[in-house]
Motif scaffolding. Structure first.
Motif, mmCIF file in Angstrom:
data_model
loop_
_atom_site.group_PDB
_atom_site.id
_atom_site.type_symbol
_atom_site.label_atom_id
_atom_site.label_comp_id
_atom_site.label_asym_id
_atom_site.label_seq_id
_atom_site.Cartn_x
_atom_site.Cartn_y
_atom_site.Cartn_z
ATOM 1 N N ALA A 1 0.835 -1.205 0.000
ATOM 2 C CA ALA A 1 0.000 0.000 0.000
ATOM 3 C C ALA A 1 0.870 1.255 0.000
ATOM 4 O O ALA A 1 0.551 2.248 -0.672
ATOM 5 C CB ALA A 1 -0.928 -0.011 1.213
ATOM 6 N N VAL A 2 1.971 1.234 0.756
ATOM 7 C CA VAL A 2 2.887 2.381 0.757
ATOM 8 C C VAL A 2 3.473 2.577 -0.636
ATOM 9 O O VAL A 2 3.557 3.708 -1.147
ATOM 10 C CB VAL A 2 4.005 2.165 1.801
ATOM 11 N N GLU A 3 3.893 1.495 -1.263
ATOM 12 C CA GLU A 3 4.504 1.570 -2.591
ATOM 13 C C GLU A 3 3.537 2.147 -3.627
ATOM 14 O O GLU A 3 3.908 2.971 -4.465
ATOM 15 C CB GLU A 3 4.954 0.171 -3.020
ATOM 16 N N LEU A 4 2.270 1.711 -3.561
ATOM 17 C CA LEU A 4 1.318 2.063 -4.618
ATOM 18 C C LEU A 4 0.498 3.308 -4.314
ATOM 19 O O LEU A 4 0.089 4.019 -5.241
ATOM 20 C CB LEU A 4 0.366 0.887 -4.869
ATOM 21 N N GLU A 5 0.231 3.577 -3.042
ATOM 22 C CA GLU A 5 -0.752 4.606 -2.704
ATOM 23 C C GLU A 5 -0.175 5.784 -1.918
ATOM 24 O O GLU A 5 -0.889 6.781 -1.737
ATOM 25 C CB GLU A 5 -1.899 3.985 -1.889
ATOM 26 N N LEU A 6 1.049 5.668 -1.407
ATOM 27 C CA LEU A 6 1.591 6.746 -0.580
ATOM 28 C C LEU A 6 2.919 7.228 -1.157
ATOM 29 O O LEU A 6 3.993 6.975 -0.588
ATOM 30 C CB LEU A 6 1.777 6.267 0.865
ATOM 31 N N PRO A 7 2.889 7.937 -2.276
ATOM 32 C CA PRO A 7 4.152 8.396 -2.871
ATOM 33 C C PRO A 7 4.905 9.377 -1.982
ATOM 34 O O PRO A 7 6.125 9.531 -2.125
ATOM 35 C CB PRO A 7 3.703 9.051 -4.181
ATOM 36 N N GLY A 8 4.215 10.011 -1.044
ATOM 37 C CA GLY A 8 4.879 10.980 -0.190
ATOM 38 C C GLY A 8 5.540 10.395 1.040
ATOM 39 O O GLY A 8 6.170 11.123 1.813
ATOM 40 N N TYR A 9 5.409 9.094 1.242
ATOM 41 C CA TYR A 9 5.995 8.466 2.435
ATOM 42 C C TYR A 9 7.501 8.333 2.261
ATOM 43 O O TYR A 9 7.987 7.831 1.241
ATOM 44 C CB TYR A 9 5.353 7.100 2.658
ATOM 45 N N ARG A 10 8.269 8.765 3.265
ATOM 46 C CA ARG A 10 9.725 8.725 3.198
ATOM 47 C C ARG A 10 10.331 7.967 4.379
ATOM 48 O O ARG A 10 11.526 8.094 4.644
ATOM 49 C CB ARG A 10 10.295 10.151 3.166
ATOM 50 N N GLY A 11 9.547 7.187 5.063
ATOM 51 C CA GLY A 11 10.049 6.488 6.241
ATOM 52 C C GLY A 11 10.588 5.112 5.904
ATOM 53 O O GLY A 11 10.761 4.746 4.735
ATOM 54 N N PRO A 12 10.857 4.297 6.919
ATOM 55 C CA PRO A 12 11.380 2.938 6.703
ATOM 56 C C PRO A 12 10.345 2.055 6.009
ATOM 57 O O PRO A 12 9.138 2.305 6.071
ATOM 58 C CB PRO A 12 11.692 2.437 8.117
#
Length: 514
Positions: free
Chosen positions: A329-340
Motif C-alpha cells: 500500500a505504501v509503494e502504490l498509494e503513498l508516494p509521499g511516504y519517506r520512512g522505513p
C-alpha cells in the motif's frame, strides 16, 4: 393392543421411516485413562460389539428376543434401539413378513421397560421414536414408561420472573442470539437508541461490530454509533478492543463521519503499538482498506525493533503477511511516504490463495462455468485461472493481449507485470519477447454476491483493496457482475456474454486474432 404392529400390511409409511434412521452407535468413553472403550469395561467390549452384530443380522423377531434374553450380562442400553430398529426392518423389507407372536413383542417391551431407568437421555429418545414408528400405542406400557423416563430426566423448569430489560440488555441479547440475522437492522437501531450510556459497554459494542462485519451489514447509523463510542471511551479502551471495533469499517469500506475518528486511532496506536503487535497491525489493516494509513504508525511497524520483536512470536507469519500488504500500500498509494519500509527478505506473498470466503462458497461460484466458457471461446492456452501475481494477489482469470488487441497464448508471455511497477501506461508490461510488442495484462474479476456489502453495491474492503492495487500495478480489470452472470441461461448464452465483454475492450482471438 399390538394389532398395528402384528398386521403384515399395516403402517408401511411408519415402518419405512425406520430405514431412514442410521444404526445406533454404542456409547464410548472419551480419551482418558481408559481410552476409547465402550461402557462396561475392556473385557466386554468385544462381546458387546458381537452382540450388536447378531442383533443387526437377526432373521426373525423371535431370534432378536433370544439374543437379548440369553446374554443378560452382555446387553447394554444401546442394544435395545438396535433391536427395535431391526424389528422394523424385518417387518418392512420382507414381502411376506413372518407372523409375530404377541408374547414375543410383550417380552421385548418388558425387557425395555425393566432396563430403561439405566438408559441415557439419547437412548430414551431413540427408543421412544422407534416405538412410535413401530406402532406401539401411545397409551401402552412401553411408550408410557419411556415417556415417564424422558420427563424424569428433563424436568420442566419454571419460567423466570419477568425483569425490566434496558436497551443495552436488549441489544446484547439480540447480538448474542445464535440466529443473529433474525434481528433486522431496525431492531438493533431501536435497541441502541433505547440504551443508556452506562449500558453501552465495550463488550456490547464489540458484539455489534462483529455482527455488522460478519453479516456484511453496512448500516451507517450503527457504524457511526461505534465510531462515537470509540472516541468517547478512548482512554479506557485497549488496542485489543479497538482492533475489534474498527474491523467493520475496513471490511465494509465505510469511513465514518465522526471527525475525531482518525485522530483518536492515531493516539491509541501511538500509546499501545509496542505492547500489542498483532492488534496494532490489525488496526492498520482496517485503515489500509479505508486508504487512511497514518505515517507515524507506519514508521513504527516498519522499524527494525518492531520487526525483530515480532519475529519470535507465535503470530509472526500473519504479522509479516500484513506488513507485506502495508508495504504494498505504501509503494502504490503513498508516494509521499519517506520512512522505513519492510526489508525485502521479510516480505511474504499477501494472499497466495483465493480468499477463505471464496473457497467456502465455491459450489455457489460462477468460476467453473466462466472457465469453461473461456476454454471454448479462447482455448486453454490463452488464459490462466487463479494465478497469483506479485506481490501476492490471486487473480480469477488473466489474459495477455497485444497492442493490436489480439489475445496471445499465455505460455509465450511473462504473465506477471513487474513489481514494484515501472512507469508505463496502465495495462502494459514488458515487450513481447518475440515481436517486441508491448503486451497488456487483462484480469477478469468475478463479482459474486458475497463480494459486496449486503443489500448494496459497495465492494467489501478487501475486494476493493485488491482491485485498487491490481489497477495501480498496471493490470486492466474487466469486472463480471453477478447480476449479469446469473441472467445467462446455459453455456451458449454465457459464451455470447463473454464474447461481448471481451470485444468491448477491442480484443480479438481465433484465426483473425492470432
Amino acid at each position: 393392543m399390538l394389532r398395528i404392529l402384528l398386521s403384515a400390511k399395516a403402517s408401511p409409511a411408519r415402518l419405512s421411516g425406520l430405514l431412514l434412521i442410521p444404526p445406533v452407535q454404542p456409547c464410548c468413553l472419551g480419551p482418558g485413562k481408559l481410552g476409547n472403550q465402550i461402557f462396561g469395561g475392556g473385557p466386554h467390549a468385544g462381546p458387546m460389539q458381537g452382540l450388536q452384530r447378531l442383533l443387526e443380522q437377526a432373521r426373525s423377531p423371535g431370534e432378536l428376543l433370544r439374543w437379548l434374553g440369553q446374554n443378560p450380562t452382555k446387553v447394554r442400553p444401546h442394544h435395545y434401539p438396535v433391536a427395535l430398529r431391526r424389528l422394523g426392518q424385518l417387518l418392512r423389507t420382507q414381502p411376506q413378513p413372518p407372523p409375530v407372536e404377541q408374547a414375543t413383542l410383550q417380552d421385548l417391551s418388558q425387557l425395555i421397560i425393566q432396563n430403561c431407568p439405566s438408559f441415557d437421555i439419547h437412548t430414551i429418545h431413540v427408543c421412544l421414536h422407534l416405538a412410535v414408528l413401530l406402532g406401539f400405542p401411545s397409551d401402552g406400557p412401553l411408550v408410557c414408561a419411556l415417556e415417564q423416563e424422558r420427563r424424569f430426566r428433563l424436568p420442566p423448569k419454571p419460567p423466570p420472573p419477568p425483569q425490566p430489560v434496558h436497551g443495552g440488555q436488549r441489544l446484547e441479547a439480540a447480538l448474542s442470539c445464535p440466529h443473529l440475522l433474525r434481528y433486522p437492522r431496525q431492531h438493533l437501531i431501536s435497541s441502541l437508541a433505547e440504551a443508556r450510556p452506562e449500558d453501552l459497554t465495550p463488550h456490547v459494542m464489540v458484539l455489534l461490530a462483529r455482527h455488522l462485519a460478519r453479516h456484511r451489514l453496512r448500516e451507517p447509523q450503527l457504524l457511526e454509533a461505534i465510531a462515537h463510542f470509540l472516541v468517547a471511551q478512548e482512554a479506557q479502551l485497549s488496542s485489543k478492543v479497538v482492533q475489534k471495533l474498527v474491523l467493520p469499517f475496513g471490511r465494509l469500506n465505510y469511513l465514518p463521519l465522526e471527525q475525531q475518528f482518525m485522530p483518536c486511532l492515531e493516539r491509541i496506536l501511538a500509546r499501545e503499538a509496542g505492547m500489542t503487535p498483532l492488534a496494532t497491525v490489525n488496526i492498520l489493516m482496517s485503515l489500509c482498506q479505508l486508504q487512511c494509513l497514518p505515517f507515524r504508525a507506519l514508521h513504527f511497524v516498519f522499524s527494525p525493533s518492531f520487526i525483530n520483536h515480532i519475529s519470535g512470536t507465535p503470530h509472526a507469519l500473519i504479522v509479516r503477511r500484513y506488513l507485506s500488504l502495508l508495504d504494498t500500500a505504501v509503494e502504490l498509494e503513498l508516494p509521499g511516504y519517506r520512512g522505513p519500509r519492510l526489508p525485502r527478505g521479510q516480505q511474504v506473498p499477501i494472499f497466495p490463495q483465493p480468499l477463505i470466503t471464496d473457497r467456502a462458497r465455491s459450489k455457489y461460484s460462477h468460476k467453473d462455468i466462466v472457465a469453461e466458457g473461456l476454454r471454448q471461446l479462447l482455448g486453454e492456452e490463452k488464459y490462466r485461472q487463479d494465478l497469483t501475481v506479485p506481490p501476492g494477489y490471486c487473480t480469477d482469470f488473466l489474459l495477455c493481449v497485444s497492442s493490436s488487441g489480439a489475445v496471445l497464448p499465455v505460455r509465450t508471455q511473462d504473465p506477471f507485470l513487474p513489481y514494484p511497477p515501472r512507469s508505463c501506461p496502465q495495462g502494459q508490461a514488458a515487450f513481447n519477447p518475440t515481436t517486441r510488442d508491448p503486451a497488456q495484462r487483462v484480469v477478469l474479476m468475478l463479482h459474486e454476491r458475497w463480494h459486496f456489502c449486503r443489500d448494496g453495491r459497495v465492494l467489501l474492503g478487501s475486494r476493493a483493496l485488491r482491485e485498487r492495487h491490481l489497477g495501480l500495478m498496471g493490470y486492466q480489470l474487466l469486472p463480471l457482475p453477478f447480476e449479469e452472470l446469473e441472467s445467462q441461461r446455459g453455456l451458449a448464452q454465457l459464451k455470447s456474454y463473454l464474447r461481448q465483454k471481451l470485444q468491448t475492450l477491442g480484443l480479438r482471438w481465433g484465426p483473425e486474432g492470432g
